[in-house]
Motif scaffolding. Sequence first.
Motif, PDB file in Angstrom:
ATOM      1  N   SER A  62       2.675  -8.463 -23.873  1.00  0.00           N
ATOM      2  CA  SER A  62       2.608  -7.751 -22.598  1.00  0.00           C
ATOM      3  C   SER A  62       1.267  -7.916 -21.882  1.00  0.00           C
ATOM      4  CB  SER A  62       2.882  -6.263 -22.813  1.00  0.00           C
ATOM      5  OG  SER A  62       1.930  -5.706 -23.699  1.00  0.00           O
ATOM      6  N   VAL A  63       0.232  -8.372 -22.601  1.00  0.00           N
ATOM      7  CA  VAL A  63      -1.095  -8.491 -21.975  1.00  0.00           C
ATOM      8  C   VAL A  63      -1.603  -9.929 -21.932  1.00  0.00           C
ATOM      9  CG1 VAL A  63      -1.644  -6.158 -22.764  1.00  0.00           C
ATOM     10  CG2 VAL A  63      -2.476  -8.133 -24.070  1.00  0.00           C
ATOM     11  N   LYS A  64      -0.851 -10.853 -22.497  1.00  0.00           N
ATOM     12  CA  LYS A  64      -1.289 -12.255 -22.495  1.00  0.00           C
ATOM     13  C   LYS A  64      -1.494 -12.748 -21.081  1.00  0.00           C
ATOM     14  CE  LYS A  64       0.514 -14.043 -26.873  1.00  0.00           C
ATOM     15  NZ  LYS A  64       1.503 -14.949 -27.510  1.00  0.00           N
ATOM     16  N   GLY A  65      -2.614 -13.434 -20.883  1.00  0.00           N
ATOM     17  CA  GLY A  65      -2.931 -13.962 -19.559  1.00  0.00           C
ATOM     18  C   GLY A  65      -3.643 -12.971 -18.658  1.00  0.00           C
ATOM     19  N   ARG A  66      -3.702 -11.696 -19.072  1.00  0.00           N
ATOM     20  CA  ARG A  66      -4.374 -10.675 -18.257  1.00  0.00           C
ATOM     21  C   ARG A  66      -5.582 -10.072 -18.981  1.00  0.00           C
ATOM     22  NH1 ARG A  66      -1.817  -6.073 -17.086  1.00  0.00           N
ATOM     23  NH2 ARG A  66      -0.479  -6.086 -18.935  1.00  0.00           N
ATOM     24  N   PHE A  67      -5.488  -9.936 -20.290  1.00  0.00           N
ATOM     25  CA  PHE A  67      -6.564  -9.330 -21.082  1.00  0.00           C
ATOM     26  C   PHE A  67      -7.272 -10.398 -21.904  1.00  0.00           C
ATOM     27  CE2 PHE A  67      -4.698  -4.756 -21.623  1.00  0.00           C
ATOM     28  CZ  PHE A  67      -4.509  -4.689 -20.240  1.00  0.00           C
ATOM     29  N   THR A  68      -8.579 -10.187 -22.102  1.00  0.00           N
ATOM     30  CA  THR A  68      -9.362 -11.088 -22.943  1.00  0.00           C
ATOM     31  C   THR A  68     -10.237 -10.265 -23.877  1.00  0.00           C
ATOM     32  OG1 THR A  68      -9.433 -12.763 -21.197  1.00  0.00           O
ATOM     33  CG2 THR A  68     -11.026 -12.968 -22.998  1.00  0.00           C
ATOM     34  N   ILE A  69     -10.119 -10.527 -25.159  1.00  0.00           N
ATOM     35  CA  ILE A  69     -10.978  -9.863 -26.142  1.00  0.00           C
ATOM     36  C   ILE A  69     -12.096 -10.817 -26.533  1.00  0.00           C
ATOM     37  CG2 ILE A  69      -9.570 -10.612 -28.122  1.00  0.00           C
ATOM     38  CD1 ILE A  69     -10.216  -7.902 -29.454  1.00  0.00           C
ATOM     39  N   SER A  70     -13.286 -10.270 -26.687  1.00  0.00           N
ATOM     40  CA  SER A  70     -14.427 -11.091 -27.092  1.00  0.00           C
ATOM     41  C   SER A  70     -15.361 -10.224 -27.936  1.00  0.00           C
ATOM     42  CB  SER A  70     -15.163 -11.643 -25.865  1.00  0.00           C
ATOM     43  OG  SER A  70     -15.645 -10.577 -25.052  1.00  0.00           O
ATOM     44  N   ARG A  71     -16.334 -10.876 -28.547  1.00  0.00           N
ATOM     45  CA  ARG A  71     -17.239 -10.104 -29.389  1.00  0.00           C
ATOM     46  C   ARG A  71     -18.655 -10.646 -29.309  1.00  0.00           C
ATOM     47  NH1 ARG A  71     -14.899  -9.965 -35.033  1.00  0.00           N
ATOM     48  NH2 ARG A  71     -16.846  -8.887 -35.487  1.00  0.00           N
ATOM     49  N   ASP A  72     -19.601  -9.758 -29.549  1.00  0.00           N
ATOM     50  CA  ASP A  72     -21.010 -10.087 -29.626  1.00  0.00           C
ATOM     51  C   ASP A  72     -21.457  -9.679 -31.024  1.00  0.00           C
ATOM     52  OD1 ASP A  72     -23.752 -10.236 -29.539  1.00  0.00           O
ATOM     53  OD2 ASP A  72     -23.969  -9.058 -27.713  1.00  0.00           O
ATOM     54  N   VAL A  78     -17.472  -5.313 -29.497  1.00  0.00           N
ATOM     55  CA  VAL A  78     -16.292  -6.052 -29.059  1.00  0.00           C
ATOM     56  C   VAL A  78     -15.911  -5.554 -27.667  1.00  0.00           C
ATOM     57  CG1 VAL A  78     -14.635  -4.441 -30.084  1.00  0.00           C
ATOM     58  CG2 VAL A  78     -13.976  -6.817 -29.713  1.00  0.00           C
ATOM     59  N   TYR A  79     -15.428  -6.460 -26.859  1.00  0.00           N
ATOM     60  CA  TYR A  79     -15.084  -6.152 -25.476  1.00  0.00           C
ATOM     61  C   TYR A  79     -13.604  -6.429 -25.226  1.00  0.00           C
ATOM     62  CZ  TYR A  79     -20.155  -6.613 -25.084  1.00  0.00           C
ATOM     63  OH  TYR A  79     -21.497  -6.479 -25.266  1.00  0.00           O
ATOM     64  N   LEU A  80     -13.075  -5.748 -24.218  1.00  0.00           N
ATOM     65  CA  LEU A  80     -11.723  -6.041 -23.750  1.00  0.00           C
ATOM     66  C   LEU A  80     -11.782  -6.091 -22.231  1.00  0.00           C
ATOM     67  CD1 LEU A  80      -8.788  -6.520 -24.690  1.00  0.00           C
ATOM     68  CD2 LEU A  80      -8.362  -4.105 -24.171  1.00  0.00           C
ATOM     69  N   GLN A  81     -11.707  -7.302 -21.701  1.00  0.00           N
ATOM     70  CA  GLN A  81     -11.646  -7.486 -20.258  1.00  0.00           C
ATOM     71  C   GLN A  81     -10.200  -7.398 -19.833  1.00  0.00           C
ATOM     72  OE1 GLN A  81     -14.173  -7.956 -17.895  1.00  0.00           O
ATOM     73  NE2 GLN A  81     -12.491  -7.739 -16.439  1.00  0.00           N
ATOM     74  N   MET A  82      -9.901  -6.474 -18.952  1.00  0.00           N
ATOM     75  CA  MET A  82      -8.529  -6.236 -18.523  1.00  0.00           C
ATOM     76  C   MET A  82      -8.419  -6.510 -17.024  1.00  0.00           C
ATOM     77  SD  MET A  82      -7.699  -2.772 -20.692  1.00  0.00           S
ATOM     78  CE  MET A  82      -8.781  -1.734 -19.706  1.00  0.00           C
ATOM     79  N   ASN A  83      -7.654  -7.509 -16.672  1.00  0.00           N
ATOM     80  CA  ASN A  83      -7.443  -7.887 -15.275  1.00  0.00           C
ATOM     81  C   ASN A  83      -5.994  -7.660 -14.871  1.00  0.00           C
ATOM     82  OD1 ASN A  83     -10.137  -8.809 -15.168  1.00  0.00           O
ATOM     83  ND2 ASN A  83      -9.540 -10.856 -15.860  1.00  0.00           N
ATOM     84  N   ASN A  84      -5.775  -7.605 -13.556  1.00  0.00           N
ATOM     85  CA  ASN A  84      -4.423  -7.409 -13.031  1.00  0.00           C
ATOM     86  C   ASN A  84      -3.718  -6.259 -13.749  1.00  0.00           C
ATOM     87  OD1 ASN A  84      -2.150  -7.860 -11.484  1.00  0.00           O
ATOM     88  ND2 ASN A  84      -1.354  -9.479 -12.829  1.00  0.00           N
ATOM     89  N   LEU A  85      -4.384  -5.130 -13.794  1.00  0.00           N
ATOM     90  CA  LEU A  85      -3.842  -3.989 -14.519  1.00  0.00           C
ATOM     91  C   LEU A  85      -2.577  -3.453 -13.862  1.00  0.00           C
ATOM     92  CD1 LEU A  85      -7.225  -2.309 -15.407  1.00  0.00           C
ATOM     93  CD2 LEU A  85      -5.425  -2.845 -17.061  1.00  0.00           C
ATOM     94  N   LYS A  86      -1.684  -2.954 -14.714  1.00  0.00           N
ATOM     95  CA  LYS A  86      -0.412  -2.414 -14.266  1.00  0.00           C
ATOM     96  C   LYS A  86      -0.301  -0.949 -14.693  1.00  0.00           C
ATOM     97  CE  LYS A  86       1.714  -6.937 -15.053  1.00  0.00           C
ATOM     98  NZ  LYS A  86       2.800  -7.681 -15.742  1.00  0.00           N
ATOM     99  N   PRO A  87       0.505  -0.163 -14.017  1.00  0.00           N
ATOM    100  CA  PRO A  87       0.663   1.252 -14.429  1.00  0.00           C
ATOM    101  C   PRO A  87       1.074   1.390 -15.891  1.00  0.00           C
ATOM    102  CG  PRO A  87       1.574   0.929 -12.248  1.00  0.00           C
ATOM    103  CD  PRO A  87       1.200  -0.444 -12.756  1.00  0.00           C
ATOM    104  N   GLU A  88       1.829   0.444 -16.401  1.00  0.00           N
ATOM    105  CA  GLU A  88       2.252   0.533 -17.798  1.00  0.00           C
ATOM    106  C   GLU A  88       1.123   0.249 -18.788  1.00  0.00           C
ATOM    107  OE1 GLU A  88       3.687  -1.249 -15.348  1.00  0.00           O
ATOM    108  OE2 GLU A  88       4.431  -3.203 -16.089  1.00  0.00           O
TER     109      GLU A  88
END
Length: 117
Positions: A62-72, A78-88
């Motif tokens: 459900s989040v592929k292509g919109r969310f990116t997880i990364s780490r330092d 750890v980070y979660l970049q969330m783009n094109n967010l939806k109400p769900e």
Amino acid sequence: QVQLMESGGGLVQAGGSLRLSCAASGSIFSPNPMAWYRQAPEKRREAVASITSGGQTNYAESVKGRFTISRDNANNTVYLQMNNLKPEDTGVYSCALDLLSRGVRYWGLGTQVTVSS
């Protein structure tokens, strides 16, 4: 003992973006697998994204292509970049760390993400 602190949640309109952070502190001496989960009201908690010690990632469909997880690793964050967010995508987002040296999973308290339509 390990502590996890999430930040970056908030209220955003559909189509917007948020970046979540999860800082780990305590007895951590090497990178460990980490993950983001979320729980919407009256729903079960679900895995959103995970990242291994070596940086391999996995995402819920459900989040592929919109969310990116990364780490330092230097900062145990750890980070979660969330783009094109939806109400769900609305829910409480929590991070988890699997401490390999002890075989224990630690959880943060979570941060609220609300996406308005």
